[in-house]
Design a protein around this motif. Structure first.
Motif, short mmCIF file in Angstrom:
data_model
loop_
_atom_site.label_atom_id
_atom_site.label_comp_id
_atom_site.label_asym_id
_atom_site.label_seq_id
_atom_site.Cartn_x
_atom_site.Cartn_y
_atom_site.Cartn_z
N LEU A 193 12.97 -0.69 -6.94
CA LEU A 193 11.30 -1.06 -6.33
C LEU A 193 10.58 -1.55 -6.30
O LEU A 193 9.51 -2.20 -5.40
N THR A 194 10.34 -3.22 -7.28
CA THR A 194 9.43 -3.88 -7.60
C THR A 194 10.84 -5.86 -7.51
O THR A 194 9.35 -6.47 -7.35
N LEU A 195 11.29 -5.60 -7.39
CA LEU A 195 11.94 -6.60 -7.14
C LEU A 195 11.68 -7.11 -5.94
O LEU A 195 11.52 -8.69 -5.56
N PRO A 196 11.48 -6.74 -4.32
CA PRO A 196 11.00 -7.20 -3.45
C PRO A 196 9.90 -8.27 -3.70
O PRO A 196 9.19 -8.79 -2.79
N HIS A 230 12.51 -15.62 -4.11
CA HIS A 230 12.97 -16.52 -4.79
C HIS A 230 14.49 -15.95 -4.28
O HIS A 230 14.69 -14.57 -4.88
N PRO A 231 15.39 -16.54 -4.48
CA PRO A 231 16.51 -16.13 -3.74
C PRO A 231 17.31 -15.60 -4.73
O PRO A 231 18.07 -14.47 -5.07
N LEU A 232 16.94 -15.79 -5.62
CA LEU A 232 18.01 -14.87 -7.28
C LEU A 232 16.90 -13.22 -7.76
O LEU A 232 18.37 -12.86 -7.69
N ALA A 233 15.83 -13.75 -6.95
CA ALA A 233 15.29 -12.12 -6.98
C ALA A 233 15.99 -11.05 -5.61
O ALA A 233 16.36 -10.12 -6.39
N PHE A 290 20.34 -6.72 -4.46
CA PHE A 290 20.90 -6.21 -3.98
C PHE A 290 22.02 -5.50 -5.22
O PHE A 290 22.38 -4.68 -4.41
N GLY A 291 22.29 -6.39 -5.49
CA GLY A 291 22.93 -6.30 -6.85
C GLY A 291 22.83 -4.68 -7.88
O GLY A 291 23.07 -3.89 -8.24
N LEU A 342 10.73 -17.89 -12.47
CA LEU A 342 10.86 -17.87 -11.01
C LEU A 342 9.85 -17.96 -10.20
O LEU A 342 9.51 -17.61 -9.52
N VAL A 343 9.06 -17.39 -11.01
CA VAL A 343 7.84 -17.07 -10.16
C VAL A 343 6.51 -18.71 -10.47
O VAL A 343 5.20 -17.85 -10.19
N GLY A 344 6.96 -19.22 -11.07
CA GLY A 344 6.35 -20.68 -12.00
C GLY A 344 5.44 -20.37 -12.96
O GLY A 344 4.54 -20.85 -12.92
N VAL A 345 6.14 -19.17 -13.98
CA VAL A 345 4.96 -20.03 -15.45
C VAL A 345 5.51 -20.76 -16.43
O VAL A 345 7.25 -20.52 -16.27
#
Length: 352
Positions: A175-178, A182-185, A190-191, A307-310
């Protein structure tokens, strides 16, 4: 001169066999089995500690340690308190998740809410020890015997509780990954969808599998599998949805605790992205491969938040503080364990 046999013949030259008494042989076998089991436990314990130490070493090597004191000095303590409250809420929802599943397995009576929560809280204490989540599951079964529930049902309830917990985390991630660009997200999303699809398909196939294996029901292993499948189908049609809801609320509470810690460290990240990251982290930590999740949690959060720049240092501090808060809040569970172990009296079947 050698003594003669009773019939007068000379004694045989064959060596005399000394037959060990059955009781002593059984005791020897039990001792050897206990030693072997103890050795396996120590090897598993050593492996988990070594893995945690190695992963933590590499994680700390890749961060700027000079930033950690600066982050701690400017941290908001009120948000840390809010994070602690969300962690307690996570534990409560987790206990309700297990109670919903156990109630579906019992079906003939109500289970006491407070005592179920107490048993679950005690198991959290063991989850935070180096023995990891498996130690908490064993402690939960041992304490829950006071509810006059068969051990097989207790073990099955813990197993199904684990399945529901993982399903809840995967649903939250899907529900939240979108929210993470990021391509890995995207690959992780999909996984998650693939795992959910396989899980639903497996659940729908339970009844055909029961019919196919029914002819071998007299075999112990097949009988156990069929019993577990029948109970899982029954739970899935009723209390399973409630358990899944409590599991999602538990996972969301943990994520909100992580969000509060992130905001206390002035990390600019949205709550939805934190839910996605914390769900994937919790999924990794649930694997019994490290000492209470240490190392795996840090590596997961540093990688996923990256992945989100942290910044790595801020992500590492968030992970360590989340682990420390969880450990500190679980310590009273040890007192609950001692109190409940000292009172082995079985509770009444009804009441709270």
């Amino acid at each position: 001169m050698a003594p003669c046999q009773a019939d007068g013949a000379m004694p045989s030259s064959k060596p005399i066999q000394v037959i060990q008494p059955t009781g002593e042989q059984s005791l020897s076998d039990d001792t050897a089995s206990a030693r072997s089991s103890g050795l396996r436990n120590w090897l598993t314990f050593g492996f988990s500690l070594a893995l945690s130490a190695i992963v933590l070493y590499f994680v700390f090597q890749r961060v700027d340690a000079r930033l950690l004191p600066q982050l701690l000095e400017s941290q908001s303590h009120s948000l840390l308190i809010a994070a602690a409250l969300f962690i307690l809420l996570q534990i409560i929802f987790g206990g309700e998740r297990w109670r919903a599943i156990l109630s579906a397995l019992i079906r003939d009576r109500r289970l006491p809410v407070l005592r179920i929560q107490a048993v679950y809280y005690a198991s959290i204490f063991f989850n935070c020890l180096p023995v990891g989540t498996l130690g908490g599951d064993v402690a939960r079964v041992l304490l829950a015997r006071r509810f006059a529930v068969p051990v097989k049902q207790l073990v099955l309830s813990v197993l199904i509780d684990r399945i529901v917990m993982v399903a809840a985390l995967v649903v939250l991630a899907a529900l939240t990954l979108p929210a993470i660009v990021h391509p890995l997200a995207r690959d992780a999303w999909f996984g998650s969808i693939a795992i959910l699809t396989v899980g639903v398909a497996a659940f729908l196939l339970l009844q055909p599998v029961e019919r196919i294996l029914g002819r071998w029901r007299h075999w112990n292993l097949v009988g156990l599998v069929l019993h577990a499948a029948a109970e899982l189908r029954y739970i899935g049609r009723g209390r399973g949805i409630l358990g899944l809801l409590h599991g999602m609320l538990s996972g969301a509470s943990a994520a909100l605790a992580g969000y509060c810690i992130a905001r206390s460290l002035n990390i600019a990240i949205g709550p939805v992205a934190v839910v996605a990251v914390m769900s994937l982290m919790s999924f990794a930590v649930a694997l019994p491969i490290s000492a209470a999740g240490w190392g795996v949690r840090e590596a997961s959060l540093v990688t996923l938040l990256g992945l989100v720049g942290v910044d790595r240092s801020a992500a590492l501090l968030l992970s360590v503080e989340f682990g420390l808060l969880t450990t500190l809040l679980s310590l009273p569970g040890g007192l609950v364990w001692i109190a409940m172990r000292e009172r082995p009296k079985v509770i009444r079947q009804t009441g709270f």
